[in-house]
Write a protein that holds these residues in place. Structure first.
Motif, PDB file in Angstrom:
ATOM      1  N   TYR A 258      51.004   0.659  19.038  1.00 55.53           N
ATOM      2  CA  TYR A 258      50.051   0.133  18.054  1.00 55.53           C
ATOM      3  C   TYR A 258      48.621   0.636  18.290  1.00 55.53           C
ATOM      4  N   THR A 259      48.430   1.386  19.367  1.00 51.87           N
ATOM      5  CA  THR A 259      47.082   1.867  19.688  1.00 51.87           C
ATOM      6  C   THR A 259      46.767   3.120  18.890  1.00 51.87           C
ATOM      7  N   SER A 260      45.617   3.142  18.244  1.00 49.19           N
ATOM      8  CA  SER A 260      45.219   4.320  17.474  1.00 49.19           C
ATOM      9  C   SER A 260      44.815   5.443  18.423  1.00 49.19           C
ATOM     10  N   LEU A 261      44.821   6.677  17.923  1.00 48.49           N
ATOM     11  CA  LEU A 261      44.453   7.828  18.744  1.00 48.49           C
ATOM     12  C   LEU A 261      43.016   7.704  19.238  1.00 48.49           C
ATOM     13  N   GLU A 262      42.145   7.161  18.390  1.00 49.80           N
ATOM     14  CA  GLU A 262      40.741   6.984  18.779  1.00 49.80           C
ATOM     15  C   GLU A 262      40.619   5.986  19.935  1.00 49.80           C
ATOM     16  N   GLU A 263      41.337   4.860  19.856  1.00 45.95           N
ATOM     17  CA  GLU A 263      41.311   3.864  20.931  1.00 45.95           C
ATOM     18  C   GLU A 263      41.908   4.442  22.217  1.00 45.95           C
ATOM     19  N   GLU A 264      42.962   5.228  22.045  1.00 44.16           N
ATOM     20  CA  GLU A 264      43.611   5.862  23.184  1.00 44.16           C
ATOM     21  C   GLU A 264      42.649   6.784  23.919  1.00 44.16           C
ATOM     22  N   GLU A 265      41.950   7.625  23.168  1.00 49.84           N
ATOM     23  CA  GLU A 265      40.988   8.552  23.768  1.00 49.84           C
ATOM     24  C   GLU A 265      39.855   7.802  24.470  1.00 49.84           C
ATOM     25  N   HIS A 266      39.429   6.704  23.868  1.00 44.65           N
ATOM     26  CA  HIS A 266      38.354   5.908  24.466  1.00 44.65           C
ATOM     27  C   HIS A 266      38.780   5.337  25.813  1.00 44.65           C
ATOM     28  N   CYS A 267      40.008   4.813  25.876  1.00 43.50           N
ATOM     29  CA  CYS A 267      40.501   4.219  27.126  1.00 43.50           C
ATOM     30  C   CYS A 267      40.679   5.283  28.211  1.00 43.50           C
ATOM     31  N   VAL A 268      41.205   6.439  27.826  1.00 40.30           N
ATOM     32  CA  VAL A 268      41.380   7.524  28.797  1.00 40.30           C
ATOM     33  C   VAL A 268      40.021   7.978  29.328  1.00 40.30           C
ATOM     34  N   SER A 269      39.035   8.086  28.441  1.00 38.16           N
ATOM     35  CA  SER A 269      37.687   8.480  28.870  1.00 38.16           C
ATOM     36  C   SER A 269      37.072   7.426  29.780  1.00 38.16           C
ATOM     37  N   GLN A 270      37.318   6.144  29.460  1.00 40.58           N
ATOM     38  CA  GLN A 270      36.836   5.058  30.321  1.00 40.58           C
ATOM     39  C   GLN A 270      37.344   5.222  31.743  1.00 40.58           C
TER      40      GLN A 270
END
Length: 473
Positions: A258-270
């Motif tokens: 359910y995680t969007s690609l944008e949210e995914e990228e944000h978490c990985v960058s975090q």
């Protein structure tokens, strides 16, 4: 039948003194330094809370290794509470007591294990053991300040060293008491943790506990949780505060559908941005981390120091990931490389060849178990592998390799003088059919053939053993 060991004279003296705790407490002011450890041991064993509390207040060493006593005997809550109460009294005073030198309360169970048994040695040896590394540069300054202040020294914070293991459902009364005491003392008691293990614990509980810990004291962190990527993102700021971290293990991080690609990228960058603060990281273990494919470069380029160990297991990696790995400037000094469970069947082996050549002068342990490596791919890396002059162990079980390639490997590595252990898969010729039925007789024969080759080539001490059962091994 073991012989009965009579109690030592000091033990008997300690027991005699402790029959009257008021007398024992009063005697501490004049008690020789060398007698503190044996008396403390007897008081702990007999649960003499009043004496323990008073001895903490008068402790004449820089460190009190209480954890090793808690390992030998059960960690009685009343004994532990008595030690905390002794600290409580001390930290409430405005000036340091005359005899007190305590800087560190060490609750780690495997630290200073010999202290309680060598107290009968020379005074110098006891003192040298009990001066913690962090305190040594302060010795001279403390003497100077003491002269300047004429014996009235302001109390410095006391460090409490502990190895933390956070598990769901575990109720650690000792940890709860300690955290409550740290809260009460507000800066006078520093909770330090070199080894931190986190299992499945609610994030709010983790944050509550880590808020009490001096995070720059953490040197070894294991996160063995089944976390969503978003949960890892919430934990990431704590990781960034662990500036002295040397070893990091991260396991079982999965991405939600359910995680969007944008949210995914944000978490990985975090997460990956925290590596910029980890200037001392030497060992990195990533197991079953689902976001790595196509993003390994994002992790590697954030590293601030050369790694000695890199283990990526049970993860998906692309060919570009392997290319970035082979080019990363911070892997040129690797001693241990593990890619177990990483499927390499359909990727070019050129990046792995380049990587092995780059680390050929430092690599000691190589693990390529369950990578789906076939004969042609394995043959491609043999020249690079033969240059790994420091290699001591090599494991590549679970790969479909033929006997001819195993013999070729043996010939390529026979000149590696430090290579002592090789764990190999049962060669393809050992199987009766495509369904994987192992013929033990064939396996025994092929194993004996490899051993004979080792003897003929002058390396009988090199151990080659199969991960599959062999009736003669």
């Amino acid at each position: 039948m073991s012989m009965w060991a009579p109690p030592r004279l000091l033990e008997l003296a300690g027991q005699s003194l402790l029959r009257n705790e008021a007398l024992a407490v009063a005697a501490l002011e004049e008690l020789p330094t060398e007698l503190f450890p044996p008396l403390f041991t007897v008081a702990y064993a007999e649960r003499r809370s009043k004496t323990l509390k008073a001895m903490v207040q008068s402790w004449p060493f820089a460190c009190l290794p209480l954890g090793s006593l808690m390992k030998e005997w059960q960690p009685h809550q009343e004994n532990f509470q008595a030690a905390l109460n002794g600290l409580d009294v001390l930290l409430a005073q405005e000036v340091r007591p005359r005899r007190w030198k305590l800087q560190v309360l060490d609750l780690r169970k495997n630290a200073h294990r010999d202290f309680w048994t060598i107290w009968s040695g020379s005074r110098a040896s006891v003192y040298s053991l009990m001066e913690p590394e962090a305190a040594q540069p302060m010795k001279k300054k403390r003497r100077v300040d003491g002269c300047r202040m004429r014996g009235k020294q302001p109390l410095a914070p006391v460090e409490v060293l502990i190895d933390l293991c956070l598990k769901e459902g575990s109720r650690d009364k000792l940890l709860a008491s300690l955290i409550e005491k740290v809260k009460q003392k507000k800066g006078l008691l520093h909770l330090c943790c070199k080894k931190l293990k986190i299992f499945s614990v609610p994030m709010q509980n983790i944050k509550m506990i880590l808020k009490m810990v001096q995070l720059d004291s953490v040197q070894d962190l294991e996160v063995n949780c089944t976390w969503k990527l978003s949960t890892l993102g919430k934990f990431a700021p704590h990781l960034g505060q662990m500036g002295n971290l040397r070893r990091l293990l991260l396991s079982h991080i999965h991405m939600s559908s359910y995680t969007s690609l944008e949210e995914e990228e944000h978490c990985v960058s975090q997460f990956t941005s925290q590596f910029l603060s980890l200037h001392h990281l030497q060992e990195l273990y990533l197991d079953s981390v689902s976001f790595l494919k196509g993003r390994l470069n994002q992790v590697l380029r954030s590293l601030k120091s050369p790694l000695e160990t890199l283990s990526i297991t049970n993860c998906l990696l692309s060919e570009s990931d392997l290319t970035h790995l082979s080019q990363c400037p911070n892997i040129s000094q690797l001693k241990d490389l593990g890619l177990s469970g990483v499927n390499l069947t359909c990727v070019s082996f050129e990046p792995l060849q380049v990587l092995l050549e780059r680390i050929s002068t430092t690599l000691q342990d190589l693990d390529l178990d369950e990578c789906g490596i076939m004969d042609s791919q394995f043959t491609a890396i043999l020249p690079a592998l033969s240059h790994c002059s420091q290699l001591t162990t090599f494991s590549f079980c679970g790969n479909p390799i033929s006997m001819a390639v195993l013999e070729n490997l043996l010939l390529h590595t026979i000149g590696l003088s430090k290579l002592s252990h090789v764990m190999y898969p049962a060669p393809l010729e050992s199987y009766e059919d495509v369904e994987g039925t192992l013929h033990l007789g064939r396996l025994a024969y092929l194993h004996a053939k490899l051993k004979q080759m080792l003897r003929d080539l002058g390396r009988p001490g090199m151990v080659w053993f199969s991960a599959n059962p062999c009736p003669h091994c």
